[in-house]
Design an enzyme around this catalytic site. Structure first.
Site, PDB file in Angstrom:
ATOM      1  N   ASP A 141     -11.136  -5.999  -3.201  1.00 50.00           N
ATOM      2  CA  ASP A 141     -10.086  -6.557  -3.926  1.00 50.00           C
ATOM      3  C   ASP A 141      -9.053  -7.217  -2.999  1.00 50.00           C
ATOM      4  O   ASP A 141      -8.552  -8.249  -3.158  1.00 50.00           O
ATOM      5  CB  ASP A 141      -9.296  -5.783  -5.100  1.00 50.00           C
ATOM      6  CG  ASP A 141     -10.336  -5.079  -6.133  1.00 50.00           C
ATOM      7  OD1 ASP A 141     -11.375  -5.863  -6.321  1.00 50.00           O
ATOM      8  OD2 ASP A 141     -10.107  -4.048  -6.720  1.00 50.00           O
TER       9      ASP A 141
ATOM     10  N   ARG B 266      -8.514 -13.747   0.940  1.00 52.34           N
ATOM     11  CA  ARG B 266      -9.119 -14.833   0.786  1.00 52.34           C
ATOM     12  C   ARG B 266      -8.703 -16.073   0.079  1.00 52.34           C
ATOM     13  O   ARG B 266      -8.636 -17.267   0.220  1.00 52.34           O
ATOM     14  CB  ARG B 266     -10.689 -14.553   0.518  1.00 52.34           C
ATOM     15  CG  ARG B 266     -11.584 -15.778   0.534  1.00 52.34           C
ATOM     16  CD  ARG B 266     -13.162 -15.217  -0.176  1.00 52.34           C
ATOM     17  NE  ARG B 266     -13.686 -16.376  -0.781  1.00 52.34           N
ATOM     18  CZ  ARG B 266     -13.729 -16.869  -1.778  1.00 52.34           C
ATOM     19  NH1 ARG B 266     -12.533 -16.421  -2.453  1.00 52.34           N
ATOM     20  NH2 ARG B 266     -14.410 -17.987  -2.103  1.00 52.34           N
TER      21      ARG B 266
ATOM     22  N   ASP C 206      -1.430  -1.582   4.765  1.00 56.27           N
ATOM     23  CA  ASP C 206      -1.514  -0.226   5.595  1.00 56.27           C
ATOM     24  C   ASP C 206      -2.889  -0.507   6.331  1.00 56.27           C
ATOM     25  O   ASP C 206      -3.983  -0.210   5.832  1.00 56.27           O
ATOM     26  CB  ASP C 206      -1.660   0.958   4.927  1.00 56.27           C
ATOM     27  CG  ASP C 206      -1.630   2.209   5.886  1.00 56.27           C
ATOM     28  OD1 ASP C 206      -1.671   2.055   7.164  1.00 56.27           O
ATOM     29  OD2 ASP C 206      -1.620   3.125   5.404  1.00 56.27           O
TER      30      ASP C 206
ATOM     31  N   SER D 260      -1.788  -1.502 -11.371  1.00 57.16           N
ATOM     32  CA  SER D 260      -1.726  -0.887 -10.117  1.00 57.16           C
ATOM     33  C   SER D 260      -2.768  -1.293  -9.306  1.00 57.16           C
ATOM     34  O   SER D 260      -3.864  -2.040  -9.827  1.00 57.16           O
ATOM     35  CB  SER D 260      -2.043   0.544 -10.500  1.00 57.16           C
ATOM     36  OG  SER D 260      -2.025   1.165  -9.028  1.00 57.16           O
ATOM     37  N   GLY D 261      -2.686  -1.633  -7.921  1.00 52.38           N
ATOM     38  CA  GLY D 261      -3.782  -2.506  -7.199  1.00 52.38           C
ATOM     39  C   GLY D 261      -5.145  -1.976  -7.300  1.00 52.38           C
ATOM     40  O   GLY D 261      -6.111  -2.613  -7.562  1.00 52.38           O
TER      41      GLY D 261
ATOM     42  N   THR E 163       4.186  -0.483  -7.099  1.00 54.40           N
ATOM     43  CA  THR E 163       5.028  -0.986  -6.247  1.00 54.40           C
ATOM     44  C   THR E 163       6.366  -1.692  -6.961  1.00 54.40           C
ATOM     45  O   THR E 163       7.301  -1.422  -6.960  1.00 54.40           O
ATOM     46  CB  THR E 163       4.530  -2.233  -5.306  1.00 54.40           C
ATOM     47  OG1 THR E 163       3.567  -1.599  -4.671  1.00 54.40           O
ATOM     48  CG2 THR E 163       5.266  -2.723  -4.462  1.00 54.40           C
TER      49      THR E 163
ATOM     50  N   ASP F 280      -4.432  -6.225  -7.830  1.00 56.74           N
ATOM     51  CA  ASP F 280      -4.789  -7.221  -6.594  1.00 56.74           C
ATOM     52  C   ASP F 280      -5.394  -8.400  -7.539  1.00 56.74           C
ATOM     53  O   ASP F 280      -5.146  -9.482  -7.180  1.00 56.74           O
ATOM     54  CB  ASP F 280      -5.500  -6.711  -5.642  1.00 56.74           C
ATOM     55  CG  ASP F 280      -4.649  -5.651  -5.053  1.00 56.74           C
ATOM     56  OD1 ASP F 280      -3.316  -5.620  -4.804  1.00 56.74           O
ATOM     57  OD2 ASP F 280      -5.348  -4.415  -4.490  1.00 56.74           O
TER      58      ASP F 280
ATOM     59  N   HIS G 167       0.933  -1.268  -0.072  1.00 58.19           N
ATOM     60  CA  HIS G 167      -0.075   0.046   0.043  1.00 58.19           C
ATOM     61  C   HIS G 167       0.830   1.300  -0.063  1.00 58.19           C
ATOM     62  O   HIS G 167       2.014   1.088   0.226  1.00 58.19           O
ATOM     63  CB  HIS G 167      -0.963  -0.008   1.028  1.00 58.19           C
ATOM     64  CG  HIS G 167      -2.209  -1.059   1.115  1.00 58.19           C
ATOM     65  ND1 HIS G 167      -2.488  -1.643   1.888  1.00 58.19           N
ATOM     66  CD2 HIS G 167      -2.807  -1.308  -0.062  1.00 58.19           C
ATOM     67  CE1 HIS G 167      -3.806  -2.355   1.854  1.00 58.19           C
ATOM     68  NE2 HIS G 167      -3.633  -2.126   0.400  1.00 58.19           N
TER      69      HIS G 167
ATOM     70  N   HIS H 162     -10.212   0.250  -2.668  1.00 60.97           N
ATOM     71  CA  HIS H 162     -10.066  -1.248  -3.258  1.00 60.97           C
ATOM     72  C   HIS H 162     -10.063  -2.366  -2.300  1.00 60.97           C
ATOM     73  O   HIS H 162      -9.746  -3.543  -2.640  1.00 60.97           O
ATOM     74  CB  HIS H 162      -8.945  -1.332  -4.416  1.00 60.97           C
ATOM     75  CG  HIS H 162      -7.590  -1.391  -3.861  1.00 60.97           C
ATOM     76  ND1 HIS H 162      -7.158  -0.218  -3.443  1.00 60.97           N
ATOM     77  CD2 HIS H 162      -6.850  -2.303  -3.919  1.00 60.97           C
ATOM     78  CE1 HIS H 162      -5.695  -0.657  -2.917  1.00 60.97           C
ATOM     79  NE2 HIS H 162      -5.596  -1.921  -3.443  1.00 60.97           N
TER      80      HIS H 162
END
Length: 122
Positions: free
Chosen positions: A90, A96, A80, A54-55, A37, A60, A8, A87
């Site tokens: 996501d 999970r 974080d 990007s996430g 990242t 993700d 994050h 998101h």
């Protein structure tokens, strides 16, 4: 090993420091990362990373699909927990999937260090 790196925004510098410190370990593996990242890690190391989006833009979920297809062996995700993420669904889905498919997941630096230390011994 196929390793995914995610952080994050408020944890990106910590991720960069962690990867720099362990660069000799990471260069022996195939790396994947969410876009921002991974780009920042590559700017600060000599590593090559396969970038996903990007996430918040689906990265993700792309890594989640890799988990579901058993294409990742380890995920290091510096989250974080004190900042709301737009998101978050996501992120929850990725966590999970790691549980469903028994994929090792480190969500903080100390856990990531333990994983790497253990893997180095094998």
């Amino acid at each position: 090993m196929n390793i995914a790196l995610i952080a994050h925004d408020k944890k990106k510098e910590k991720m960069i420091d962690f990867v720099v410190k362990n660069e000799s370990y990471f260069k022996k593996h195939t790396l994947f990362a969410t876009g921002t990242t991974g780009t920042k890690i590559m700017e600060n190391t000599n590593l090559t990373i396969s970038l996903k989006k990007s996430g918040p833009l689906g990265g993700d979920q792309e890594l989640g699909a890799m988990v579901a297809n058993q294409q990742l062996d380890l995920i290091i995700f510096f989250r974080d927990p004190l900042t709301a993420q737009p998101h978050e669904p996501d992120v929850s889905a990725l966590l999970r999937l790691c549980d469903v498919y028994n994929t090792p997941l480190a969500t903080n630096e100390r856990t990531a260090e333990l994983f790497i230390h253990h893997i180095k011994k094998d």
